[in-house]
Design an enzyme around this catalytic site. Structure first.
Site, short mmCIF file in Angstrom:
data_model
loop_
_atom_site.label_atom_id
_atom_site.label_comp_id
_atom_site.label_asym_id
_atom_site.label_seq_id
_atom_site.Cartn_x
_atom_site.Cartn_y
_atom_site.Cartn_z
N HIS A 267 44.72 13.44 63.98
CA HIS A 267 44.74 13.62 63.07
C HIS A 267 45.52 14.23 61.82
O HIS A 267 45.76 15.63 62.29
CB HIS A 267 43.46 13.08 62.13
N MET B 261 52.49 9.35 49.93
CA MET B 261 51.74 8.17 49.68
C MET B 261 51.48 7.02 51.22
O MET B 261 52.62 6.96 52.07
CB MET B 261 52.19 7.00 49.17
N1 LIG Z 1 46.72 11.34 58.63
C1 LIG Z 1 46.92 10.32 58.07
O1 LIG Z 1 46.71 9.54 59.33
C2 LIG Z 1 47.79 10.08 56.88
C3 LIG Z 1 47.14 8.16 56.95
C4 LIG Z 1 46.94 7.87 55.29
C5 LIG Z 1 47.92 8.21 54.39
N2 LIG Z 1 47.11 9.84 54.30
C6 LIG Z 1 47.33 10.69 53.11
O2 LIG Z 1 46.67 9.93 52.21
C7 LIG Z 1 46.84 10.75 51.10
C8 LIG Z 1 46.55 9.28 49.90
O3 LIG Z 1 47.44 8.62 50.24
P1 LIG Z 1 47.48 7.11 48.60
O4 LIG Z 1 48.31 6.77 49.15
O5 LIG Z 1 46.29 7.05 48.61
O6 LIG Z 1 47.90 7.82 47.82
P2 LIG Z 1 47.11 7.92 46.19
O7 LIG Z 1 47.88 6.07 46.21
O8 LIG Z 1 46.19 8.53 45.39
O9 LIG Z 1 48.87 7.81 45.80
C9 LIG Z 1 50.69 8.23 45.85
C10 LIG Z 1 51.31 8.66 45.20
O10 LIG Z 1 51.18 7.89 43.77
C11 LIG Z 1 51.30 8.55 42.63
N3 LIG Z 1 50.84 8.40 41.91
C12 LIG Z 1 49.85 8.64 41.66
N4 LIG Z 1 49.22 7.95 40.57
C13 LIG Z 1 50.61 7.89 39.50
C14 LIG Z 1 50.79 7.67 38.71
N5 LIG Z 1 49.88 7.13 37.52
N6 LIG Z 1 52.04 7.54 38.24
C15 LIG Z 1 53.04 8.32 38.87
N7 LIG Z 1 52.97 8.43 40.61
C16 LIG Z 1 51.21 8.37 40.75
C17 LIG Z 1 50.62 9.74 43.41
O11 LIG Z 1 51.32 11.60 43.39
C18 LIG Z 1 51.27 10.42 44.89
O12 LIG Z 1 52.18 10.64 44.98
C19 LIG Z 1 48.50 10.88 51.22
O13 LIG Z 1 47.98 12.52 50.91
C20 LIG Z 1 48.61 10.84 52.41
O14 LIG Z 1 49.62 12.00 52.95
C21 LIG Z 1 47.04 10.39 55.48
#
Ligand SMILES: NC(=O)c1ccc[n+]([C@@H]2O[C@H](COP(=O)([O-])OP(=O)(O)OC[C@H]3O[C@@H](n4cnc5c(N)ncnc54)[C@H](O)[C@@H]3O)[C@@H](O)[C@H]2O)c1
Length: 349
Positions: free
Chosen positions: A117, A175
Site C-alpha cells: 500500500h 481520485m
Molecule cells: N493506495 C491505494 O490503494 C489507494 C486506493 C484508492 C484511493 N487512494 C487514495 O485515496 C484518496 C481519496 O480518493 P477519493 O477518490 O475518495 O477522493 P475524493 O473523492 O475525495 O476526491 C477526488 C478528487 O475530486 C476533487 N474534488 C473534490 N471535491 C471537488 C469539488 N467540489 N470540485 C472540484 N473537485 C473536487 C478532489 O480535489 C480530488 O482531486 C486519494 O488520495 C487516492 O489516491 C489510494
C-alpha cells in the site's frame, strides 16, 4: 477532538513505525507521506493506517529493512523491485527516478512491483510537479471493487493522480476509480459512522449504508469507472508484473500475506513541448477559466480539483491536524504496546 501540529504527528508516526520494526529512514519516508495526506484532509490515507502497517511489519509481510532495487533501465523506462517494503519507500524512489529520466529524455516512466500500500497517489505526482514536471501516478490495490455488472470483487479502488506546476503553485487531481477510496469505508466503520448509499454493496449485491456490511465497493459512475480501474490495473500491475486482482494481498484481512502491489510513476517535461513557462501559464489560465464559471443552483462556487485539499492544508498547517477520538485511542494503544511516548503537546478542536 485532539489535534497535533504536522511535525509532532510526523515524529510520533515515525517512532511508532520504528517501534514496529521499520528502519529509521524508511520510517521517516512513510511518516512524512502519511501526515502529508492528513494535512490535505485525506484522513483515509493518513496516520489511521499506522496500526495495520505496524501489524504487517511485526508479522513480516511488510519488510522492515527494505532494499528496493532498480532492476532494469532501458532508455526512459525503468522497473523497480520494492522488496515488499512499504509502498511509500518504493514510490518515492520510483518518482525520483522518473524525474531523473524525464530530465534526460523528456519523459520518464517507472513501474514498481513487489510493493505494498503506498498511500495517496497525489503524493508522488506532486513530488514530480515540484520538480517542474507533469507527474502522474497510479497504483493497483487489493480486490474490493466489482467489475461493472458483477457480484464479486476483482479490481482495487485503483487511484490515479496527475499534478503539474502553475504560476502560483501546484495543481493536482487525485481520485480512486471506485465511488470512494476503501479506507473511507474502513474509517467510517472504525468511527461508528454510516456511509452514503452508493459507496458499496452487501454480499447479495444490494446497496448498503452500513460500512460493516460492505462486501464490495462499486466503480465510479458505473462502467466508465470500471474502465478507468482496468486502465490503472494495466499501468500499475500488468506492466510491472506485480500481483493482478486476487494476486494482491488484502491489507487488513490477509495480514501475513505480502501484498505484491504494483505502482506506475510517470514524469513528463513540458519544456520540449509547449515550454515550461508557457505550460504553467496556460494551465493557470485553464484553471482560472473553470473557476470563473458561475456556480449552479447547488454549489456556492466552482472549485478545481485539488482545491478542497489545498484549503484544508492551509487551515491544518495553522491550527493542527485533528485526530478523531477513536483514531487517537488506537494510536495511543499502539504507543503503549510498542513503548513509544505519546506526544503531550496536544491541542483541541
Ligand atoms: N493506495 C491505494 O490503494 C489507494 C486506493 C484508492 C484511493 N487512494 C487514495 O485515496 C484518496 C481519496 O480518493 P477519493 O477518490 O475518495 O477522493 P475524493 O473523492 O475525495 O476526491 C477526488 C478528487 O475530486 C476533487 N474534488 C473534490 N471535491 C471537488 C469539488 N467540489 N470540485 C472540484 N473537485 C473536487 C478532489 O480535489 C480530488 O482531486 C486519494 O488520495 C487516492 O489516491 C489510494
Amino acid at each position: 477532538m485532539p489535534t497535533l501540529m504536522q511535525e509532532e504527528l510526523e515524529c510520533w508516526s515515525q517512532a511508532l513505525l520504528e517501534g514496529a520494526g521499520l528502519e529509521a529512514q524508511a520510517a521517516e519516508t512513510v511518516a512524512v507521506s502519511l501526515v502529508a495526506a492528513n494535512r490535505r484532509g485525506v484522513d483515509s490515507h493518513g496516520v489511521a493506517r499506522l496500526p495495520v502497517y505496524a501489524q504487517r511489519l511485526r508479522v513480516g509481510s511488510m519488510n522492515g529493512r527494505p532494499q528496493p532495487k532498480v532492476e532494469r533501465v532501458h532508455g526512459a523506462v525503468a522497473l523497480i523491485d520494492a522488496d515488499h517494503g512499504p509502498g511509500q519507500v518504493a514510490g518515492v524512489l520510483a518518482t525520483d527516478l522518473s524525474i531523473e529520466l524525464a530530465r534526460r529524455h523528456g519523459v520518464g516512466a517507472v513501474a514498481v512491483h513487489r510493493s505494498s500500500h503506498y498511500g495517496t497517489a497525489a503524493y508522488y505526482a506532486i513530488r514530480a510537479a515540484r520538480a517542474g514536471l507533469v507527474g502522474i501516478s497510479t497504483t493497483n490495490a487489493e480486490p474490493f471493487v466489482i467489475p461493472f455488472g458483477g457480484l464479486l470483487p476483482a479490481l482495487g479502488t485503483n487511484p490515479i493522480a496527475l499534478a503539474a506546476p502553475t504560476p502560483t503553485g501546484i495543481f493536482d487531481v487525485d481520485m480512486a476509480s471506485s465511488q470512494v477510496a476503501h479506507n473511507k469505508i474502513r474509517n467510517a466503520a472504525a468511527e461508528g459512522r454510516s456511509i452514503p448509499e452508493g459507496w458499496g454493496v452487501d454480499e447479495q449485491g444490494h446497496p448498503t449504508t452500513d460500512p460493516n456490511q460492505v462486501f464490495a465497493a462499486v466503480p465510479l459512475g458505473g462502467y466508465k469507472g470500471y474502465g478507468l480501474a482496468v486502465l490503472v490495473e494495466i499501468l500499475s500491475a500488468v506492466l510491472a508484473g506485480s500481483g493482478i486482482t486476487h494476486g494482491v494481498g488484502r491489507l487488513v484481512e490477509e495480514l501475513e500475506r505480502p501484498q505484491d502491489v504494483g505502482h506506475f510513476h510517470l514524469a513528463l517535461d513540458p519544456e520540449p513541448l509547449v515550454g515550461s513557462a508557457r505550460f504553467a501559464e496556460l494551465l493557470g489560465g485553464l484553471l482560472e477559466e473553470l473557476k470563473a464559471i458561475p456556480a449552479g443552483p447547488d454549489a456556492g462556487e466552482v472549485l478545481v480539483p485539488g482545491e478542497p485539499q489545498a484549503r484544508i492544508q492551509a487551515e491544518r498547517d495553522r491550527l493542527g491536524i485533528p485526530l478523531p477520538d477513536a483514531q487517537w485511542a488506537l494510536l495511543e494503544g499502539l504507543s503503549r504496546e510498542l513503548g513509544v511516548p505519546v506526544p503531550d503537546r496536544v491541542g483541541e478542536l
